[in-house]
Scaffold this motif. Sequence first.
Motif, mmCIF file in Angstrom:
data_model
loop_
_atom_site.group_PDB
_atom_site.id
_atom_site.type_symbol
_atom_site.label_atom_id
_atom_site.label_comp_id
_atom_site.label_asym_id
_atom_site.label_seq_id
_atom_site.Cartn_x
_atom_site.Cartn_y
_atom_site.Cartn_z
ATOM 1 N N LEU A 23 0.528 -1.069 -0.018
ATOM 2 C CA LEU A 23 0.000 -0.091 0.162
ATOM 3 C C LEU A 23 1.572 1.015 -0.296
ATOM 4 C CD1 LEU A 23 -2.859 0.825 0.643
ATOM 5 C CD2 LEU A 23 -2.384 0.980 2.736
ATOM 6 N N VAL A 24 1.109 2.368 -0.986
ATOM 7 C CA VAL A 24 1.683 3.298 -1.260
ATOM 8 C C VAL A 24 0.553 3.769 -0.889
ATOM 9 C CG1 VAL A 24 3.300 4.787 -2.346
ATOM 10 C CG2 VAL A 24 3.540 2.268 -2.570
ATOM 11 N N VAL A 55 -5.384 2.078 -7.834
ATOM 12 C CA VAL A 55 -5.104 3.266 -7.698
ATOM 13 C C VAL A 55 -6.069 4.217 -7.520
ATOM 14 C CG1 VAL A 55 -3.583 5.003 -10.127
ATOM 15 C CG2 VAL A 55 -3.786 2.761 -9.760
ATOM 16 N N MET A 56 -6.098 5.171 -6.176
ATOM 17 C CA MET A 56 -7.538 5.341 -6.335
ATOM 18 C C MET A 56 -6.877 6.996 -5.770
ATOM 19 S SD MET A 56 -8.530 2.368 -3.880
ATOM 20 C CE MET A 56 -6.690 1.681 -3.246
ATOM 21 N N VAL A 66 -3.584 6.770 -4.017
ATOM 22 C CA VAL A 66 -2.955 5.309 -2.353
ATOM 23 C C VAL A 66 -3.378 4.478 -3.498
ATOM 24 C CG1 VAL A 66 -4.231 3.966 -0.869
ATOM 25 C CG2 VAL A 66 -5.194 6.766 -0.828
ATOM 26 N N LEU A 67 -2.339 3.960 -3.697
ATOM 27 C CA LEU A 67 -2.424 2.577 -4.507
ATOM 28 C C LEU A 67 -2.052 1.520 -3.516
ATOM 29 C CD1 LEU A 67 1.410 4.306 -6.344
ATOM 30 C CD2 LEU A 67 -0.753 4.157 -7.227
ATOM 31 N N LEU A 68 -2.538 0.144 -4.657
ATOM 32 C CA LEU A 68 -2.566 -1.141 -4.026
ATOM 33 C C LEU A 68 -1.848 -2.413 -4.554
ATOM 34 C CD1 LEU A 68 -2.830 -2.520 -1.073
ATOM 35 C CD2 LEU A 68 -5.723 -2.679 -2.698
ATOM 36 N N PHE A 69 -1.279 -2.299 -4.436
ATOM 37 C CA PHE A 69 -0.896 -3.703 -5.349
ATOM 38 C C PHE A 69 -0.862 -5.674 -4.515
ATOM 39 C CE2 PHE A 69 2.116 0.556 -5.686
ATOM 40 C CZ PHE A 69 2.506 0.524 -7.172
ATOM 41 N N LEU A 104 1.840 -5.275 4.110
ATOM 42 C CA LEU A 104 0.746 -5.938 4.352
ATOM 43 C C LEU A 104 0.716 -7.677 4.101
ATOM 44 C CD1 LEU A 104 -2.104 -3.450 3.908
ATOM 45 C CD2 LEU A 104 -0.514 -3.202 5.684
ATOM 46 N N THR A 105 0.546 -8.231 4.768
ATOM 47 C CA THR A 105 -0.356 -9.164 4.681
ATOM 48 C C THR A 105 -1.350 -10.045 5.055
ATOM 49 O OG1 THR A 105 0.802 -10.050 6.593
ATOM 50 C CG2 THR A 105 2.773 -10.345 5.075
#
Length: 105
Positions: A23-24, A55-56, A66-69, A104-105
């Motif tokens: 999360l970035v 990509v939010m 806010v990015l989630l990979f 994160l896990t």
Amino acid sequence: VPGLHARQVADAAAGIAAMGHLLVRHKVVDFDRWKAVFDGHAEAQRAAGLTVTHVMRNVADPGEVVLLFEVEDVARAKAFVFSPRVPGAQQESGVLDRPDIYFLT
């Protein structure tokens, strides 16, 4: 196991490592400018074992991204994220602040 989802428990029991996430969060001068540079790094992201899933933008502050990979390999992903080349790409894309980065896990 408290706090784990059923799938994580099943994977752990089977000896399968659950895929992690990255999360970035950061602010940018201009979203379109930032997105063009971000998209230009798609192949490098994939090579680092990162798959962008979201990509939010903050509704109250559209310059906050806010990015989630999904993360295949945390060590490879960290090597990419903390690479000495990243600050130059951030400057080129118009990142305004120090990104918040969470594995994160």
